[in-house]
Design a protein around this motif. Structure first.
Motif, PDB file in Angstrom:
ATOM      1  N   GLU A   1       1.229  -1.004   0.125  1.00 17.67           N
ATOM      2  CA  GLU A   1      -0.363   0.068   0.042  1.00 17.67           C
ATOM      3  C   GLU A   1       1.051   1.662  -0.240  1.00 17.67           C
ATOM      4  N   ARG A   2       1.261   1.624  -0.852  1.00 14.69           N
ATOM      5  CA  ARG A   2       2.608   2.949  -1.286  1.00 14.69           C
ATOM      6  C   ARG A   2       1.329   3.956  -1.287  1.00 14.69           C
ATOM      7  N   ALA A   3       0.204   4.461  -0.801  1.00 13.46           N
ATOM      8  CA  ALA A   3      -0.509   5.389  -1.668  1.00 13.46           C
ATOM      9  C   ALA A   3      -1.359   5.774   0.106  1.00 13.46           C
ATOM     10  N   SER A   4      -0.817   4.391   1.197  1.00 13.62           N
ATOM     11  CA  SER A   4      -1.340   4.803   2.843  1.00 13.62           C
ATOM     12  C   SER A   4      -0.776   5.651   3.103  1.00 13.62           C
ATOM     13  N   VAL A   5      -0.756   6.899   3.225  1.00  9.99           N
ATOM     14  CA  VAL A   5       0.659   7.546   3.621  1.00  9.99           C
ATOM     15  C   VAL A   5      -0.044   8.217   4.495  1.00  9.99           C
ATOM     16  N   ILE A   6      -1.901   8.656   5.070  1.00  8.88           N
ATOM     17  CA  ILE A   6      -2.490   8.531   6.427  1.00  8.88           C
ATOM     18  C   ILE A   6      -2.757   7.109   7.069  1.00  8.88           C
ATOM     19  N   PRO A   7      -2.277   6.990   8.595  1.00  4.60           N
ATOM     20  CA  PRO A   7      -2.909   6.086   9.214  1.00  4.60           C
ATOM     21  C   PRO A   7      -3.619   6.071   9.135  1.00  4.60           C
ATOM     22  N   TYR A   8      -4.367   4.377   9.648  1.00  2.00           N
ATOM     23  CA  TYR A   8      -5.966   4.102   9.854  1.00  2.00           C
ATOM     24  C   TYR A   8      -5.925   4.917  11.130  1.00  2.00           C
TER      25      TYR A   8
ATOM     26  N   THR B   1       1.601  10.477  10.832  1.00  2.00           N
ATOM     27  CA  THR B   1       2.255  10.437   9.473  1.00  2.00           C
ATOM     28  C   THR B   1       3.405  10.875   8.813  1.00  2.00           C
ATOM     29  N   GLN B   2       4.426  11.656   9.922  1.00  2.00           N
ATOM     30  CA  GLN B   2       5.655  11.833   9.372  1.00  2.00           C
ATOM     31  C   GLN B   2       6.062  10.188   9.742  1.00  2.00           C
ATOM     32  N   ALA B   3       6.038   9.543  10.280  1.00  2.00           N
ATOM     33  CA  ALA B   3       6.808   8.260  11.300  1.00  2.00           C
ATOM     34  C   ALA B   3       6.726   7.943  10.400  1.00  2.00           C
ATOM     35  N   MET B   4       5.792   7.085   9.558  1.00  3.80           N
ATOM     36  CA  MET B   4       5.146   5.835   8.476  1.00  3.80           C
ATOM     37  C   MET B   4       5.700   6.351   7.586  1.00  3.80           C
ATOM     38  N   LEU B   5       6.164   7.746   7.305  1.00  3.08           N
ATOM     39  CA  LEU B   5       6.100   8.935   6.091  1.00  3.08           C
ATOM     40  C   LEU B   5       7.895   7.527   5.118  1.00  3.08           C
ATOM     41  N   PRO B   6       8.737   7.650   5.992  1.00  5.15           N
ATOM     42  CA  PRO B   6      10.053   6.776   5.353  1.00  5.15           C
ATOM     43  C   PRO B   6      10.105   5.185   4.658  1.00  5.15           C
ATOM     44  N   LEU B   7       8.858   4.975   5.912  1.00  6.19           N
ATOM     45  CA  LEU B   7       8.823   3.397   5.724  1.00  6.19           C
ATOM     46  C   LEU B   7       7.966   3.342   4.514  1.00  6.19           C
ATOM     47  N   ILE B   8       6.344   4.241   4.172  1.00  2.68           N
ATOM     48  CA  ILE B   8       5.548   3.521   3.091  1.00  2.68           C
ATOM     49  C   ILE B   8       6.422   3.846   1.954  1.00  2.68           C
ATOM     50  N   GLU B   9       7.248   4.910   2.043  1.00  2.38           N
ATOM     51  CA  GLU B   9       7.687   5.816   0.376  1.00  2.38           C
ATOM     52  C   GLU B   9       8.714   4.165  -0.416  1.00  2.38           C
ATOM     53  N   LYS B  10       9.415   3.789   0.211  1.00  3.44           N
ATOM     54  CA  LYS B  10      10.017   2.602   0.258  1.00  3.44           C
ATOM     55  C   LYS B  10       9.497   1.356   0.250  1.00  3.44           C
ATOM     56  N   CYS B  11       8.244   0.766   0.132  1.00  2.00           N
ATOM     57  CA  CYS B  11       7.796  -0.135   0.277  1.00  2.00           C
ATOM     58  C   CYS B  11       7.469  -1.245  -0.773  1.00  2.00           C
ATOM     59  N   VAL B  12       7.272  -0.062  -1.721  1.00  2.00           N
ATOM     60  CA  VAL B  12       7.591  -0.934  -3.192  1.00  2.00           C
ATOM     61  C   VAL B  12       8.758  -1.485  -3.694  1.00  2.00           C
ATOM     62  N   SER B  13       9.311  -0.733  -3.007  1.00  2.00           N
ATOM     63  CA  SER B  13      11.117  -0.838  -3.859  1.00  2.00           C
ATOM     64  C   SER B  13      11.800  -1.780  -3.533  1.00  2.00           C
ATOM     65  N   GLU B  14      11.261  -1.903  -1.716  1.00  2.00           N
ATOM     66  CA  GLU B  14      11.706  -3.412  -1.163  1.00  2.00           C
ATOM     67  C   GLU B  14      11.583  -4.172  -1.421  1.00  2.00           C
ATOM     68  N   HIS B  15       9.842  -4.519  -1.342  1.00  2.00           N
ATOM     69  CA  HIS B  15       9.671  -5.569  -2.196  1.00  2.00           C
ATOM     70  C   HIS B  15       9.857  -6.463  -3.652  1.00  2.00           C
TER      71      HIS B  15
ATOM     72  N   ILE C   1     -11.481   6.039  -7.564  1.00  3.46           N
ATOM     73  CA  ILE C   1     -10.251   6.568  -7.776  1.00  3.46           C
ATOM     74  C   ILE C   1      -9.824   5.078  -8.110  1.00  3.46           C
ATOM     75  N   HIS C   2      -8.284   5.808  -9.114  1.00  2.00           N
ATOM     76  CA  HIS C   2      -7.390   4.370  -9.648  1.00  2.00           C
ATOM     77  C   HIS C   2      -6.149   5.222  -8.609  1.00  2.00           C
ATOM     78  N   TRP C   3      -5.532   4.090  -7.607  1.00  2.32           N
ATOM     79  CA  TRP C   3      -4.122   4.745  -7.133  1.00  2.32           C
ATOM     80  C   TRP C   3      -3.621   3.835  -7.633  1.00  2.32           C
ATOM     81  N   LEU C   4      -2.362   4.274  -8.405  1.00  4.27           N
ATOM     82  CA  LEU C   4      -1.624   3.647  -9.618  1.00  4.27           C
ATOM     83  C   LEU C   4      -0.555   3.374  -8.846  1.00  4.27           C
ATOM     84  N   ASP C   5      -0.027   3.401  -7.677  1.00  2.00           N
ATOM     85  CA  ASP C   5       1.888   3.691  -7.432  1.00  2.00           C
ATOM     86  C   ASP C   5       1.655   2.504  -6.558  1.00  2.00           C
ATOM     87  N   PRO C   6       0.452   1.998  -5.491  1.00  2.00           N
ATOM     88  CA  PRO C   6       0.706   0.409  -4.555  1.00  2.00           C
ATOM     89  C   PRO C   6       0.400  -0.573  -5.593  1.00  2.00           C
ATOM     90  N   LYS C   7       1.484  -1.889  -5.619  1.00  2.00           N
ATOM     91  CA  LYS C   7       1.621  -3.344  -5.980  1.00  2.00           C
ATOM     92  C   LYS C   7       0.306  -4.038  -5.904  1.00  2.00           C
TER      93      LYS C   7
END
Length: 413
Positions: free
Chosen positions: A49-56, A106-120, A188-194
């Motif tokens: 979920e690369r698009a989930s930049v705001i936590p639940y 949100t700020q704490a999680m953003l560095p992890l979210i930003e790299k989630c796809v590339s690390e997979h 809404i079609h979110w394109l960044d996630p895999k």
């Protein structure tokens, strides 16, 4: 059996932690009571979920809280007898979900979210599981113009995060997914996630890569971990395992280790269900579909179309209760042409959650050689590789790619 590190838990987080440590020269034994990918990692919606930049966050609107209080919603359900136990944790979650707390998370999680796809990506190709991963994103759909308009405003408000998405009018959303019911007005079609068509299979593929690279997987009871003479020991089906370090990556079962050791970490469980359905003749779902109002996801999986529910607050060991699944199923049947159930019984999963919406990643400060990596809530599949990387960097003395302070267990002690 001697090794450098025992990783306890063979879900997506534990498997990826083992791989990341192995890549940095550690001799690792991975231990679980079941085969890799058998627990919570098996049953999710399959979103990286690369698009989930705001936590639940916990809802703040009075109208929503009143609706949830009636316990008739499809996205959240609670067991009345569980509320006294869950109440203090829910209050912490509510307080942390205010504007300041949510901005901090949100700020704490953003560095992890930003790299989630590339690390997979770095793991999927050598593991030979790229066929399970699709890069066509996922779609959230709406039945009313008011809800669709709000969704567009919410998406536009994320402009600072530079996410890629398409707003789909009624014609476009039905062209993308022809099976949708005619009352769907847009999406809404979110394109960044895999997306992943078999999350458990992906986890097993990563575990096989770990073994191919020289790692060892064993069956055993992780809760029997003990410290003896400056080392960590645990029994397995292959005998006693001894190591200088141990990583607790047990997700919802982590409490069984950290609590007896004196760590006061407010880990809670959000339960959730899934069921697979046959596709009706002439319909092929191409993308995962989120009914954000109903709080469930329909996703094309190797086992059929998977319906994954939202949140159920109940005791972890309570038996399966189909109320929430049936509510979601009723809504889903009006959204997409589902065939009969495929599974003999619903699958029940347990998401490990913390009230400040951040996982625990880092050292157990009062026990040398003990490390934590758990509490990823709805994003275990998303964050497994990247949180494994961060912990491995910390454990091997490398410069962490981001400041690990927000994930420290000490924030609760």
């Amino acid at each position: 059996m001697h090794c450098d590190t025992i990783v306890l838990g063979a879900g997506i987080v534990g498997v990826c932690t083992a791989l990341q440590l192995q890549a940095r020269g550690r001799k690792v034994v991975l231990l679980d009571r079941d085969q890799p990918g058998s627990g919570t990692s098996h049953g999710n919606a399959g979103l990286i979920e690369r698009a989930s930049v705001i936590p639940y966050a916990f809802p703040r609107e009075v109208s929503r809280l009143l609706r949830y209080g009636l316990n008739q919603q499809s996205d959240v359900r609670y067991s009345l007898k569980h509320l006294p136990k869950a109440g203090p944790w829910l209050m912490q979650y509510w307080r942390q979900s205010g504007s300041k707390g949510l901005a901090k998370a949100t700020q704490a999680m953003l560095p992890l979210i930003e790299k989630c796809v590339s690390e997979h990506d770095l793991l999927a190709e050598p593991a030979g599981v790229t066929g399970l991963i699709q890069d066509s994103g996922w779609v959230e759909v709406y039945r009313t113009s008011a809800d669709f308009d709000k969704a567009q405003r919410d998406a536009a408000a994320l402009a600072a995060y530079k996410l890629n998405y398409r707003v789909l009018d009624k014609h476009q959303v039905h062209a993308l997914e022809p099976g949708l019911h005619s009352d769907v007005v847009g999406g809404i079609h979110w394109l960044d996630p895999k997306t992943v068509s078999d999350p458990g299979g992906l986890t097993r593929g990563y575990a096989e890569l770990f073994v191919q690279r020289g790692g060892t997987f064993v069956l055993g009871d992780a809760t029997r971990l003990r410290a003896t003479a400056g080392q960590w020991q645990v029994e397995s089906q292959k005998g006693l395992i001894v190591a200088q370090e141990a990583v607790v990556a047990l997700g919802p079962q982590a409490r069984a280790i950290f609590e007896p050791l004196g760590y006061r970490i407010p880990l809670a469980i959000k339960r959730g269900y899934h069921m697979h359905y046959a596709a009706k003749h002439g319909h092929t779902m191409q993308h995962p579909i989120l009914d954000s109002i109903g709080g469930y996801v329909l996703a094309p999986m190797v086992g059929g179309i998977r319906l994954t529910t939202g949140i159920e607050f109940a005791d972890s060991d309570d038996p399966i209760n189909e109320i929430q699944l049936r509510r979601c199923e009723e809504r889903a049947q009006r959204l997409y042409p589902l065939g009969p159930r495929v599974d003999a019984a619903p699958w029940l999963g347990r998401r490990p959650c913390l009230p400040d919406m951040c996982p625990v990643i880092g050292p157990a400060s009062r026990h040398k050689g003990l490390w934590f990596n758990f509490g990823h809530a709805h994003h275990g599949l998303t964050l497994g590789p990247v949180s494994g990387r961060l912990l491995a960097e910390m454990m091997t003395g490398q410069q962490p790619f981001t400041d690990p302070t927000p994930y420290s267990a000490e924030r609760f002690n």
